[in-house]
Motif scaffolding. Structure first.
Motif, short mmCIF file in Angstrom:
data_model
loop_
_atom_site.label_atom_id
_atom_site.label_comp_id
_atom_site.label_asym_id
_atom_site.label_seq_id
_atom_site.Cartn_x
_atom_site.Cartn_y
_atom_site.Cartn_z
N TYR A 93 0.78 1.62 10.79
CA TYR A 93 0.13 1.98 12.05
C TYR A 93 0.40 0.92 13.12
O TYR A 93 0.68 1.23 14.27
N GLN A 94 0.34 -0.36 12.74
CA GLN A 94 0.59 -1.45 13.68
C GLN A 94 2.08 -1.79 13.76
O GLN A 94 2.49 -2.58 14.61
N ASN A 95 2.87 -1.19 12.86
CA ASN A 95 4.30 -1.46 12.76
C ASN A 95 4.56 -2.97 12.63
O ASN A 95 5.34 -3.56 13.36
N LYS A 96 3.85 -3.57 11.68
CA LYS A 96 3.93 -5.01 11.45
C LYS A 96 4.04 -5.29 9.95
O LYS A 96 3.56 -4.52 9.12
N LEU A 97 4.66 -6.43 9.65
CA LEU A 97 4.58 -7.00 8.31
C LEU A 97 3.55 -8.12 8.37
O LEU A 97 3.63 -8.98 9.25
N LYS A 98 2.58 -8.10 7.47
CA LYS A 98 1.49 -9.08 7.54
C LYS A 98 1.32 -9.84 6.25
O LYS A 98 1.48 -9.29 5.15
N CYS A 99 0.98 -11.11 6.40
CA CYS A 99 0.60 -11.94 5.25
C CYS A 99 -0.91 -11.86 5.09
O CYS A 99 -1.66 -12.15 6.02
N HIS A 100 -1.36 -11.47 3.92
CA HIS A 100 -2.80 -11.33 3.67
C HIS A 100 -3.45 -12.64 3.25
O HIS A 100 -4.63 -12.66 2.90
N TYR A 101 -2.68 -13.73 3.31
CA TYR A 101 -3.22 -15.05 3.00
C TYR A 101 -3.44 -15.88 4.26
O TYR A 101 -4.47 -16.53 4.40
N CYS A 102 -2.47 -15.87 5.18
CA CYS A 102 -2.62 -16.67 6.40
C CYS A 102 -2.73 -15.80 7.65
O CYS A 102 -2.88 -16.32 8.75
N ASP A 103 -2.63 -14.48 7.48
CA ASP A 103 -2.79 -13.51 8.57
C ASP A 103 -1.65 -13.55 9.58
O ASP A 103 -1.79 -13.05 10.69
N ALA A 104 -0.53 -14.14 9.22
CA ALA A 104 0.63 -14.15 10.11
C ALA A 104 1.23 -12.76 10.18
O ALA A 104 1.21 -11.99 9.20
N SER A 105 1.77 -12.40 11.36
CA SER A 105 2.40 -11.09 11.58
C SER A 105 3.87 -11.27 11.89
O SER A 105 4.27 -12.23 12.56
N TYR A 106 4.67 -10.32 11.42
CA TYR A 106 6.11 -10.35 11.66
C TYR A 106 6.58 -8.96 12.07
O TYR A 106 5.98 -7.95 11.70
N THR A 107 7.68 -8.93 12.82
CA THR A 107 8.29 -7.67 13.21
C THR A 107 8.89 -7.00 11.98
O THR A 107 9.48 -7.66 11.12
N VAL A 108 8.75 -5.68 11.89
CA VAL A 108 9.32 -4.95 10.76
C VAL A 108 10.84 -4.97 10.86
O VAL A 108 11.42 -4.66 11.90
N LEU A 109 11.47 -5.36 9.76
CA LEU A 109 12.93 -5.43 9.73
C LEU A 109 13.53 -4.03 9.64
O LEU A 109 13.04 -3.18 8.90
N THR A 110 14.59 -3.81 10.40
CA THR A 110 15.31 -2.53 10.31
C THR A 110 16.59 -2.68 9.50
O THR A 110 17.18 -1.69 9.09
N GLN A 111 16.98 -3.94 9.29
CA GLN A 111 18.22 -4.22 8.57
C GLN A 111 17.99 -5.38 7.62
O GLN A 111 17.33 -6.36 7.97
N CYS A 112 18.51 -5.29 6.41
CA CYS A 112 18.35 -6.35 5.43
C CYS A 112 19.11 -7.60 5.88
O CYS A 112 20.33 -7.52 6.15
N PRO A 113 18.47 -8.76 5.96
CA PRO A 113 19.16 -9.97 6.40
C PRO A 113 20.16 -10.51 5.37
O PRO A 113 21.02 -11.31 5.72
N ASP A 114 20.06 -10.05 4.11
CA ASP A 114 20.98 -10.53 3.08
C ASP A 114 22.27 -9.72 3.00
O ASP A 114 23.36 -10.29 2.94
N CYS A 115 22.12 -8.39 3.01
CA CYS A 115 23.31 -7.55 2.83
C CYS A 115 23.66 -6.73 4.07
O CYS A 115 24.63 -5.96 4.05
N SER A 116 22.80 -6.83 5.11
CA SER A 116 23.04 -6.16 6.40
C SER A 116 22.97 -4.64 6.30
O SER A 116 23.38 -3.94 7.24
N GLU A 117 22.47 -4.11 5.20
CA GLU A 117 22.31 -2.67 5.08
C GLU A 117 20.95 -2.23 5.62
O GLU A 117 19.96 -2.97 5.55
N SER A 118 20.89 -1.02 6.15
CA SER A 118 19.61 -0.45 6.64
C SER A 118 18.94 0.28 5.49
O SER A 118 18.80 1.51 5.51
#
Length: 813
Positions: free
Chosen positions: A542-567
């Motif tokens: 709903y928020q379109n976020k990736l969240k850490c449930h330990y420190c409450d940090a938020s990150y943008t949802v990845l559309t592409q894998c940073p390791d293999c560059s595949e979607s």
């Protein structure tokens, strides 16, 4: 003779600090009073006086108390005794206990301000460019500025060093102001202007019929109610008179507006009714509890779900109030206060208040101040923080759902158990404590059977309603046979369809929030992790976020894998958000509500969700463990437990106890009034013995099995468990510190010491963590354990590289 005061400061300091009592304050302050004291070079704090004495500490330069804040103590002797016990038993700094106890608005603090010195002169090139920038900034603003403002406006994080240099050169001066956080509420009132000759009012308002009508209304109101003023809000409430009309009358000095002190506390009259008559089973339990209290201070009421324990509580509360005593009613979750408050207000009216973190800070302060007034509340309803309230004559503490782990405070310090602390508070006040639960904590039931507590059982449901029918669904087998195409099993979906067709309601319990606990690359297996913690990020759709449930940090949802560059990133697993979305798709004609931490952040969010469900505005309630705790709904027929295995397969000796409690409690939400209940438990391993205990509502057999295991492996209630946690930003340092401290402890305590070990989540908020476990016999002296731990902690800290490693203790885990 000079008097000295030991005071508690709102800082993470283990001990009290001693100050000189000025002559003008001798006899004016005592234990429990708030005083302003200097601490450090340039700071003032609100301290609480612990004791007054004549023993001057040796070889210490003492400061004087700056001023007093109260004409009466704001903390009573029972509370101070409780604070000291918490600090000692749970090994927490006294300042942390003070911070947790007192409402934030009652703690004043000083702020540092920088201004140009009165005798400032140009130093002819002796200032650095940054110092010149600071001087120019202060000249331009022409008023003192906070250091934080200088840091922000000049974009210089090292500005304090330059300010100190300027202070040494006598170019600037650093001063302190003491600010109060608590703001008394005021209301605008309207009265007849004191200089008005009322015989001339008609002449003054001649030609202004609306103004005349307003004036006549005010006069009539004051005469009718025999008061001298009316609130501006009430005067303009129905729209008959507008603000512009009122302003016109005020400018003519016919009426006068002024401020009066108001209250944020609810003073609306509430219609009360006599408490419900107890059923024969409830009456028997009530009489048994009273008999227990004749001999013991603590009683455990073990009543099955929907047996009407609350009605027994109400009778005992009424007894306490009739004796002139006060009552503290503890609940594990804020959500539970909503329903309970309505129920208790219907009996006790406005003699009660709600106290928890969702209550506005100023309101919490007003509740505290009312509790130390001559007309305090008779009942306080709240979560664990309400243990710290200043009761003058506490007679009874009710701890509902006493098994719940939410009563334990883990972070921040003080790390205490609310249930055990409440029992101790009652002991200091010579009050009684009633523990209530359908699934008592293993330790509580053990204490009851061993005679330490009294035990009363309530084994029949209210109005003889049958216990819900519990069915286990093997989801592993259904998936193998391609019959599990959704998060809901075919049986659960069928039961839900039947319930909705009969205008009945449903609760679905999934103890994980978010949409999915993991995003994973289908191509290479990459999963996004928190930069600050060793944990995967939870996907919140709903928020379109990736969240850490330990420190409450938020990150943008990845559309592409940073390791293999595949979607190819896909969500794995499910949480309440995904479950609610899927249920909404499967049952489009039904309103689905979701209740978890994400949907209950607002002050009134609990009330809105529960009220809508109670009134039938929503038909399906999806939630985390919040929905499993003591909520009472008349029309719930079906309860579904989604992925029950996640409650049991956790590396903790309490996992089966907590799983049994949550599943049993959630199951108890069904079939409570006039409708037979059905519970569907979805599990991939239905053959675990725990499910037989749950199906048969067999707490006794479950308790016996758990007791045998704990005796074998040296866990509570046979042993005390203390966890020592070490944290530091460098992994090598904290690892070596843990090894060294464990080595010292093992020399003293031998095999009682386990570890050090890396916990399941080994890094949180950039700090690496190590744990050392102590398993102590119940007869081992608490004082001796504390002395050993503190001694070895001090020895560890003497090593330079371990000096700043954070060490804290979790007692009775």
């Amino acid at each position: 003779m000079i008097l000295f005061a030991d005071v508690i400061l709102p800082l993470a300091l283990a001990d009290s600090y001693t100050y000189i009592v000025p002559k003008e304050l001798e006899g004016a302050i005592g234990p429990g009073y708030r005083v302003i004291v200097p601490f450090g070079k340039n700071k003032f704090y609100t301290a609480i006086v612990l004791r007054i004495h004549q023993n001057k500490p040796e070889n210490i330069a003492l400061k004087e108390i700056h001023s007093q804040l109260d004409s009466n103590p704001i903390v009573n002797q029972h509370q101070l005794k409780l604070w000291q016990w918490i600090s000692f038993y749970y090994m927490s700094p006294m300042g942390d206990v003070y911070n947790a106890a007192l409402p934030a608005q009652l703690k004043l603090e000083s702020k540092a301000y920088v201004s140009l010195s009165d005798d400032y002169q140009d130093l002819n090139g002796q200032l650095t460019p940054t110092e010149l920038e600071v001087v120019g900034y202060l000249q331009e603003n022409n008023k003192p500025k906070q250091i934080t403002e200088l840091t922000r406006d000049l974009d210089n994080k090292n500005i304090l060093a330059h300010i100190n240099a300027l202070s040494a050169k006598k170019v600037v001066s650093i001063g302190q102001t003491i600010n109060t956080k608590y703001k008394e509420k005021t209301e605008n009132h309207i009265r007849i202007h004191p200089q008005l000759d009322q015989s001339t009012a008609e002449e003054i308002l001649k030609g202004a019929p609306k103004q005349m009508a307003l004036y006549e209304f005010v006069v009539g109101y004051l005469n009718e109610h025999n008061v001298t003023s009316i609130s501006r809000k009430e005067l303009l409430a129905d729209g008959t008179f507008t603000p512009s009309i009122l302003s016109a009358v005020l400018t003519k000095d016919v009426l006068e507006q002024f401020e009066v002190s108001g209250s944020r506390l609810n003073r609306k009259s509430v219609e009360t009714n006599v408490a419900k008559q107890l059923t024969p089973h409830q009456q028997e339990a009530y009489e048994e509890v009273k008999a227990v209290f004749e001999e013991k201070d603590v009683c455990l009421l073990h009543g099955i779900t929907s047996s009407g324990k609350t009605e027994v509580y109400i009778q005992l509360i009424n007894d306490a109030i009739e004796r002139g005593e006060q009552v503290l009613y503890l609940l594990p979750e804020i959500a539970l206060t909503t329903q309970l408050t309505s129920r208790l207000q219907s009996v006790f009216g406005n003699d009660l208040a709600i106290y928890h973190s969702k209550v506005n800070d100023n309101v919490r302060a007003e509740i505290w101040l009312k509790m130390i007034s001559d007309n305090p509340y008779k009942i306080i309803i709240g979560v664990r923080s309400s243990i710290f309230m200043p009761f003058a004559n506490l007679g009874l503490i009710v701890i509902d759902e006493e098994h719940d782990q939410s009563y334990r405070q883990t972070d921040p310090s003080p790390r205490y158990h609310g249930k055990n602390t409440a029992i101790m508070y009652a002991h200091f006040q010579k009050a009684k404590t009633l523990l209530g639960s359908a699934t008592p904590a293993i330790e509580s039931y053990y204490n009851a059977l061993s005679g330490k507590y009294g035990l009363v059982s309530l084994t029949e449901r209210y109005q003889d309603m049958a216990m819900p029918t519990i069915t286990l669904v093997d989801t592993k087998d259904l998936r193998r046979r391609k019959m599990m195409t959704s998060l809901l099993s075919p049986l659960l979906m069928k039961q839900m369809e039947e319930a909705l067709a009969n205008k009945q309601q449903i609760i679905l319990f999934r103890n994980r929030r978010g949409f999915a606990p993991i995003l994973e690359c289908k191509n290479c297996g990459f999963t996004p992790k928190c930069e600050h913690c060793d944990v995967t990020l939870t996907y919140h759709k709903y928020q379109n976020k990736l969240k850490c449930h330990y420190c409450d940090a938020s990150y943008t949802v990845l559309t592409q894998c940073p390791d293999c560059s595949e979607s190819s990133l896909q969500p794995l697993g499910s949480g309440t958000e995904q479950l609610a979305e899927e249920v909404s798709t499967l049952f489009p004609d039904s309103v689905v509500a979701r209740m978890d931490t994400d949907t209950t952040r607002g002050a009134m969010s609990y009330e809105h969700i529960l009220s809508d469900f109670s009134q039938g505005k929503s038909q399906i309630l999806v939630g985390t463990k919040m929905v499993s705790k003591g909520l009472d709904f008349d029309n719930v027929r079906v309860v579904g437990i989604i992925q029950a295995d996640s409650l049991l397969n956790f590396p903790d000796f309490r996992s089966h106890e907590e799983g049994f409690q949550m599943i049993t409690q959630a199951s108890g939400r069904s079939g409570r009034k006039n409708v037979a209940g059905t519970v569907v438990i979805q599990t991939s391993n239905p053959h675990q013995p725990i499910f037989d205990y749950i199906k048969n509502n067999d707490y006794q057999s479950f308790f016996n099995a758990q007791l045998a295991e704990r005796n074998m492996f040296k866990y509570p209630p046979y042993y005390r468990l203390i966890v020592i946690k070490l944290r530091y930003k460098y992994e090598n340092n904290v690892s070596q510190a843990a090894d060294y401290l464990a080595m010292l402890l093992k020399k003293t305590l031998g095999e009682r010491v386990l570890g050090p070990a890396i916990p399941a989540v080994g890094r949180v908020q950039q700090y690496y963590i190590r744990e050392i476990f102590l398993k102590m016999e119940m007869g081992f002296s608490v004082t001796q354990v504390r002395e050993i731990l503190k001694q070895h902690e001090e020895t560890t800290r003497k090593r330079t590289k371990f000096k700043y490693v954070r060490i804290h203790y979790e007692v009775d885990v």
